[in-house]
Design a protein around this motif. Structure first.
Motif, mmCIF file in Angstrom:
data_model
loop_
_atom_site.group_PDB
_atom_site.id
_atom_site.type_symbol
_atom_site.label_atom_id
_atom_site.label_comp_id
_atom_site.label_asym_id
_atom_site.label_seq_id
_atom_site.Cartn_x
_atom_site.Cartn_y
_atom_site.Cartn_z
ATOM 1 N N ALA A 1 2.991 10.445 -9.422
ATOM 2 C CA ALA A 1 2.210 10.654 -10.641
ATOM 3 C C ALA A 1 1.437 11.964 -10.564
ATOM 4 N N ALA A 2 0.863 12.259 -9.395
ATOM 5 C CA ALA A 2 0.126 13.520 -9.236
ATOM 6 C C ALA A 2 1.065 14.714 -9.324
ATOM 7 N N ILE B 1 2.365 1.744 -3.536
ATOM 8 C CA ILE B 1 1.327 2.241 -4.451
ATOM 9 C C ILE B 1 1.011 3.704 -4.141
ATOM 10 N N GLY B 2 0.952 4.064 -2.857
ATOM 11 C CA GLY B 2 0.699 5.456 -2.471
ATOM 12 C C GLY B 2 1.791 6.398 -2.944
ATOM 13 N N ASN C 1 2.032 15.191 -12.945
ATOM 14 C CA ASN C 1 0.922 15.776 -13.695
ATOM 15 C C ASN C 1 0.795 17.266 -13.390
ATOM 16 N N CYS D 1 3.796 5.917 -5.496
ATOM 17 C CA CYS D 1 3.672 6.015 -6.959
ATOM 18 C C CYS D 1 2.560 6.977 -7.360
ATOM 19 N N CYS D 2 1.437 6.932 -6.641
ATOM 20 C CA CYS D 2 0.329 7.851 -6.932
ATOM 21 C C CYS D 2 0.729 9.299 -6.648
ATOM 22 N N ILE D 3 1.457 9.520 -5.577
ATOM 23 C CA ILE D 3 1.904 10.876 -5.246
ATOM 24 C C ILE D 3 2.844 11.399 -6.317
ATOM 25 N N THR E 1 0.829 -1.204 0.000
ATOM 26 C CA THR E 1 0.000 0.000 0.000
ATOM 27 C C THR E 1 0.864 1.255 0.000
#
Length: 134
Positions: free
Chosen positions: A102-103, A95-96, A106, A98-100, A92
């Motif tokens: 990616a955000a 994945i968190g 972006n 990686c999401c940060i 988790t």
């Protein structure tokens, strides 16, 4: 004759009709030893899976791996709960992160699109004076 794998009485057959194990005919009656005997594998009376330790290991992964190492031999079911919480927390967390990223990527990309015009030409805003040759 009994099946050596599931322990059921099968008679004189080559394959167990219940579990499909191949029987060689040399298995004597009464010598059945189950493969997954829970009483002999876990002899500690207080050993049982614990959601509390799994949750603790999820939120504080270093505690989970330490508890797993300490309890692995003495309390294997409790240690397995700690390991599951540790692995779930680790996955988790990855994945968190990686999401940060990616955000953030972006957001940076949107910033670049808004404030920097990639089609900018240095002569676009130049003042050109038209001189006639007459």
């Amino acid at each position: 004759m009994y099946c050596y794998q599931c322990g059921k009485e099968v008679g004189d057959v080559k394959f167990c009709p219940y579990c499909g194990a191949q029987l060689d005919g040399q298995t004597a009656q009464g010598t059945y030893q189950p493969i997954n005997n829970q009483q002999t594998q876990y002899s500690q009376p207080g050993d049982e899976p614990s959601f509390g330790y799994a949750l603790l290991s999820f939120f504080i992964p270093i505690v989970g791996i330490i508890l797993f190492v300490v309890w692995n031999q003495e309390f294997p079911l409790r240690a397995k709960s700690c390991l599951k919480g540790f692995v779930t927390g680790l996955i988790t967390g990855v994945i968190g992160v990686c999401c940060i990223f990616a955000a953030l990527g972006n957001t940076y990309s949107s910033y670049q699109d808004i404030y920097y015009d990639y089609d900018y030409d240095m002569f676009t805003n130049a003042v050109v004076e038209v001189v006639s040759y007459e």
